[in-house]
Write an enzyme that holds these catalytic residues in place. Structure first.
Site, PDB file in Angstrom:
ATOM      1  N   ARG A   1       0.854  -1.185   0.000  1.00  0.00           N
ATOM      2  CA  ARG A   1       0.000   0.000   0.000  1.00  0.00           C
ATOM      3  C   ARG A   1       0.892   1.237   0.000  1.00  0.00           C
ATOM      4  NH1 ARG A   1      -2.069   0.956   4.337  1.00  0.00           N
ATOM      5  NH2 ARG A   1      -1.502  -0.790   5.654  1.00  0.00           N
TER       6      ARG A   1
ATOM      7  N   HIS B   1     -11.007  -1.485  11.727  1.00  0.00           N
ATOM      8  CA  HIS B   1      -9.896  -2.358  11.319  1.00  0.00           C
ATOM      9  C   HIS B   1      -9.717  -3.426  12.402  1.00  0.00           C
ATOM     10  CE1 HIS B   1      -5.386  -2.417   9.886  1.00  0.00           C
ATOM     11  NE2 HIS B   1      -6.066  -3.408   9.377  1.00  0.00           N
TER      12      HIS B   1
ATOM     13  N   LYS C   1      -9.532  -2.140   1.871  1.00  0.00           N
ATOM     14  CA  LYS C   1      -9.215  -0.945   2.667  1.00  0.00           C
ATOM     15  C   LYS C   1      -9.967   0.283   2.136  1.00  0.00           C
ATOM     16  CE  LYS C   1      -6.069  -3.213   5.028  1.00  0.00           C
ATOM     17  NZ  LYS C   1      -6.329  -3.627   6.404  1.00  0.00           N
TER      18      LYS C   1
ATOM     19  N   ARG D   1       2.386  -2.754  19.984  1.00  0.00           N
ATOM     20  CA  ARG D   1       3.688  -3.357  20.267  1.00  0.00           C
ATOM     21  C   ARG D   1       4.452  -2.357  21.112  1.00  0.00           C
ATOM     22  NH1 ARG D   1       7.310  -7.020  17.619  1.00  0.00           N
ATOM     23  NH2 ARG D   1       5.707  -7.645  16.132  1.00  0.00           N
TER      24      ARG D   1
ATOM     25  N   ASP E   1      -9.653  -9.053   9.594  1.00  0.00           N
ATOM     26  CA  ASP E   1      -9.124  -7.719   9.274  1.00  0.00           C
ATOM     27  C   ASP E   1     -10.116  -6.576   9.475  1.00  0.00           C
ATOM     28  OD1 ASP E   1      -6.933  -6.149   8.377  1.00  0.00           O
ATOM     29  OD2 ASP E   1      -7.789  -6.012   6.377  1.00  0.00           O
TER      30      ASP E   1
ATOM     31  N   TYR F   1      -1.023  -3.896  -7.051  1.00  0.00           N
ATOM     32  CA  TYR F   1      -0.843  -4.575  -5.771  1.00  0.00           C
ATOM     33  C   TYR F   1      -2.178  -4.599  -5.008  1.00  0.00           C
ATOM     34  CZ  TYR F   1      -0.087  -5.365  -0.908  1.00  0.00           C
ATOM     35  OH  TYR F   1      -0.230  -5.864   0.357  1.00  0.00           O
TER      36      TYR F   1
ATOM     37  N   ARG G   1       1.824 -12.231  -0.304  1.00  0.00           N
ATOM     38  CA  ARG G   1       0.477 -12.485   0.226  1.00  0.00           C
ATOM     39  C   ARG G   1      -0.142 -13.771  -0.297  1.00  0.00           C
ATOM     40  NH1 ARG G   1      -1.870  -8.281   3.682  1.00  0.00           N
ATOM     41  NH2 ARG G   1      -0.229  -6.732   3.757  1.00  0.00           N
TER      42      ARG G   1
ATOM     43  N   CYS H   1       1.456  -7.074  14.264  1.00  0.00           N
ATOM     44  CA  CYS H   1       1.190  -7.411  15.671  1.00  0.00           C
ATOM     45  C   CYS H   1       0.482  -8.762  15.803  1.00  0.00           C
ATOM     46  CB  CYS H   1       0.364  -6.320  16.337  1.00  0.00           C
ATOM     47  SG  CYS H   1       1.287  -4.809  16.651  1.00  0.00           S
ATOM     48  N   GLY H   2       0.404  -9.521  14.714  1.00  0.00           N
ATOM     49  CA  GLY H   2      -0.143 -10.877  14.798  1.00  0.00           C
ATOM     50  C   GLY H   2      -1.667 -10.948  14.797  1.00  0.00           C
ATOM     51  N   LYS H   3      -2.298 -10.055  14.029  1.00  0.00           N
ATOM     52  CA  LYS H   3      -3.757 -10.017  14.033  1.00  0.00           C
ATOM     53  C   LYS H   3      -4.375 -11.289  13.435  1.00  0.00           C
ATOM     54  CE  LYS H   3      -6.994  -6.712  12.248  1.00  0.00           C
ATOM     55  NZ  LYS H   3      -6.919  -5.630  11.260  1.00  0.00           N
ATOM     56  N   THR H   4      -3.849 -11.706  12.287  1.00  0.00           N
ATOM     57  CA  THR H   4      -4.397 -12.916  11.655  1.00  0.00           C
ATOM     58  C   THR H   4      -4.164 -14.128  12.557  1.00  0.00           C
ATOM     59  OG1 THR H   4      -4.006 -11.944   9.486  1.00  0.00           O
ATOM     60  CG2 THR H   4      -4.404 -14.303   9.544  1.00  0.00           C
TER      61      THR H   4
ATOM     62  N   SER I   1      -0.365  -3.000  12.033  1.00  0.00           N
ATOM     63  CA  SER I   1       0.220  -4.123  11.289  1.00  0.00           C
ATOM     64  C   SER I   1       1.436  -4.666  12.038  1.00  0.00           C
ATOM     65  CB  SER I   1       0.564  -3.717   9.861  1.00  0.00           C
ATOM     66  OG  SER I   1       1.274  -2.517   9.861  1.00  0.00           O
TER      67      SER I   1
HETATM   68  C1  OXD Z   1      -2.944  -4.055   6.453  1.00  0.00           C
HETATM   69  C2  OXD Z   1      -3.463  -5.236   5.761  1.00  0.00           C
HETATM   70  O1  OXD Z   1      -1.956  -3.467   5.974  1.00  0.00           O
HETATM   71  O2  OXD Z   1      -4.418  -5.825   6.276  1.00  0.00           O
HETATM   72  O3  OXD Z   1      -3.506  -3.670   7.462  1.00  0.00           O
HETATM   73  O4  OXD Z   1      -2.950  -5.587   4.688  1.00  0.00           O
HETATM   74 MN    MN Z   2      -5.315  -4.755   7.866  1.00  0.00          MN
END
Ligand code: OXD
Ligand code: MN
Length: 589
Positions: free
Chosen positions: A69, A226, A206, A405, A277, A197, A374, A250-253, A248
């Protein structure tokens, strides 16, 4: 496909502008998608992977200058600059339209324009919104088909007079100097040019589901955030839902697809993924907050995803997945990335396309996969996908969790005193930069609600919207903050993280149900040590004390940083934020 005049008029206008050789409506049928896959393989846009090992999986490589992005080329074009606020890039709409129209003019000559009708959220859900993306990229069509609900049923749901978000994407020559990702929230319009991308061109994600939707939510009384959404099932079979926002890296997924530690699994605890997300949140008739995941797939970062870090995400990529900028194992046409395992393929094609000996190449310190490579995987592939994933009414949210973090400042977990204090906790979210990103290490980046790059209007008004929502929610979720990344004096992580984060989620839900007490501190409520399930962890009593401690000096420094950040909003900043800072100052003494 439709008699909707708004759609047809806009389509005619965009055709006149982009001048495509032909126009193809995407109906969502497997036959049409299969034909497009074939075409993309013929043209080299995609590579077919091993169909026995990875059925339905394809590979795509972007231009080297087009791998992430681009926040500096992302604009919010509202009538006045004040409406976009100090965090967003802004340009007057007329000026931006003129600039963009020159770039789109004839951009699809000799090419096909694909018309993608898509729904964010289950088709027909009261939460859902419709968009139409015009693009000259088959890669975009195929990704949108995974990430959103696409096709005829969406056009039927739109009807003769329905409104939609107008999304135009042209790939052009991916010139980074003329790359623009532009939002016109007051016109329901998104325009993206000179990129291919994902985050810049899958306009449902987004661009729509956060930037445009946050603006729609502010106008219409709901929220686009988010946030991941997960369901935590206890041994009695009761499922409680949590939304969580993290910057980003920080282990969200990983948290969204968490696997409980063995002793909790044995007792019958489970985690179900609703979203990884984005959450759209509305107040239900019972006065609770309900969430849907507007997406239908995961656009996840591949490096670091392994059986150990995220088994469920890895499983989700085993079929009908598009991989972008990872490495190929030429031996059997499968994929590889850093962190998948310790065996880089010998006959590798690195992400830029060069054939290399992957073992030697990585031993020399090179990366085979791009760090932001990705996978685009259908949510239904995920072994722990929630049975409520398609529920048009969404799931009721018990807790909202913010995280960041922080090496020293934030304890492992604390609870905000009430909704308004929770808004302050979210608004003061921050992360410290790691060695993984360019630039200095340990620099605090303020990232309110993890929405810094995604609020489609003035962030001061966004904070106000959070306070306004609080007044509308009779039974609001409780709000918490977590920090998995506290470091000891030697720079080691003090908390094991990953599946063990479940222990913290259990405390959070215990608090929501009033099952446990807590210690009131300067910043909020911190657990009593004995209320945390710590069995099986090799953590000394001192470490646990340290993890839950408040470093007043660090907080005073953070407060000074908060004041500096919030000053840029001037008079538009809600008074509540200033009051919360003053109160924190008083409490810290
Ligand atoms: C982000 C994504 O950058 O989800 O937050 O790709
Ligand atoms: Mn995201």
């Amino acid at each position: 496909m439709t008699n909707n005049k708004k759609v047809l008029n806009w389509l005619e206008e965009m055709k006149a502008l982009c001048k495509p050789a032909n126009v193809v409506w995407i109906d969502g049928s497997e036959a049409q998608l299969e034909q497009l896959r074939e075409e993309a393989v013929q043209s080299g846009e995609m590579i077919k992977l091993n169909q026995e090992k990875l059925p339905g999986c394809y590979y795509h490589r972007t231009a080297e200058n087009d791998v992430a992005r681009v926040e500096d080329r992302t604009f919010i074009c509202t009538e006045t600059e004040e409406e976009a606020g100090p965090i967003n890039n802004w340009m007057a709409p007329a000026e931006m339209y003129a600039k963009l129209n020159a770039l789109y003019d004839g951009s699809m000559e000799g090419r096909t324009m694909y018309v993608i009708p898509y729904s964010m959220g289950p088709v027909g859900s009261p939460f859902s919104k419709i968009g139409i993306e015009l693009t000259d990229s088959i890669y975009v069509v195929l990704n949108m088909d995974i990430m959103t609900r696409v096709g005829k049923e969406v056009i039927d749901a739109l009807g003769e007079d329905g409104d939609f978000v107008k999304c135009l994407h042209a790939k052009r020559d991916v010139n980074p100097d003329e790359r623009y990702i532009v939002h016109f929230p007051q016109d329901n319009t998104i325009m993206s040019v000179n990129s291919a991308y994902g985050g810049n061109v899958l306009l449902g994600k987004k661009c729509f589901a956060l930037r445009i939707a946050s603006y729609q939510g502010m106008k219409e009384g709901w929220m686009a955030e988010h946030m991941l959404i997960l369901g935590l099932e206890n041994p009695k079979g009761e499922v409680k839902y949590i939304c969580a926002a993290f910057p980003s890296a920080c282990g969200k997924t990983n948290l969204a697809m968490l696997i409980p530690p063995e002793f909790l699994k044995e007792q019958g605890y489970k985690v179900w993924t609703v979203g990884d997300d984005i959450a759209w949140l509305r107040v239900g008739e019972d006065g609770r907050l309900y969430a849907i995941n507007p997406e239908a797939g995961f656009f996840g970062v591949a490096p670091g995803t392994s059986v150990k870090s995220n088994f469920n995400a890895l499983e989700a990529t085993k079929k009908n997945t598009i991989f972008t900028n990872v490495a190929i194992n030429e031996e059997d046409m499968t994929v590889w990335w850093e962190g998948l395992d310790k065996n880089p393929p010998v006959n590798a094609i690195e992400w830029k396309g060069a054939k290399v000996n992957g073992k030697e190449y990585t031993a020399e310190g090179n990366k085979l996969a791009h760090p932001n490579s990705r996978f685009t995987a259908p949510a239904v592939n995920c072994p722990c996908i929630s049975s409520e994933f398609e529920n048009p009414q969404g799931v009721p949210i018990s807790a909202i969790v913010f995280g960041g973090r922080r090496a020293k400042t934030a304890p492992l977990v604390y609870q905000a005193r009430d909704w308004d204090h929770g808004v302050f906790v979210g608004a003061t979210m921050a992360s410290e930069t790691t060695a993984a990103a360019a630039g200095a290490v340990g620099v605090v980046r303020r990232d309110p609600m993890a929405m810094r790059p995604f609020v489609g209007y003035n962030m001061a008004d966004y904070f106000q919207h959070w306070y306004d929502m609080g007044k509308k929610i009779a039974n609001p979720p409780k709000i918490f903050n977590v920090n998995w990344f506290r470091l000891d004096d030697e720079g080691n992580f003090m908390w094991p993280g990953f599946g063990d984060n479940m222990r913290v989620l259990n405390w959070i839900l215990d608090r929501c149900e009033g099952k446990v007490d807590a210690v009131e501190t300067e910043i909020g409520f911190v657990p009593n040590k004995e209320d945390l399930q710590l069995e099986g962890l090799d953590l000394s009593d001192e470490v646990v004390t340290e993890l839950l401690s408040i470093d007043k000096q660090a907080w005073k420094e953070d407060l000074a940083n908060q004041r500096e950040f919030f000053a840029q909003f001037g008079d538009r900043l809600p008074k509540e934020i200033k009051d919360s800072m003053d109160e924190l100052e008083k409490r810290l003494g």
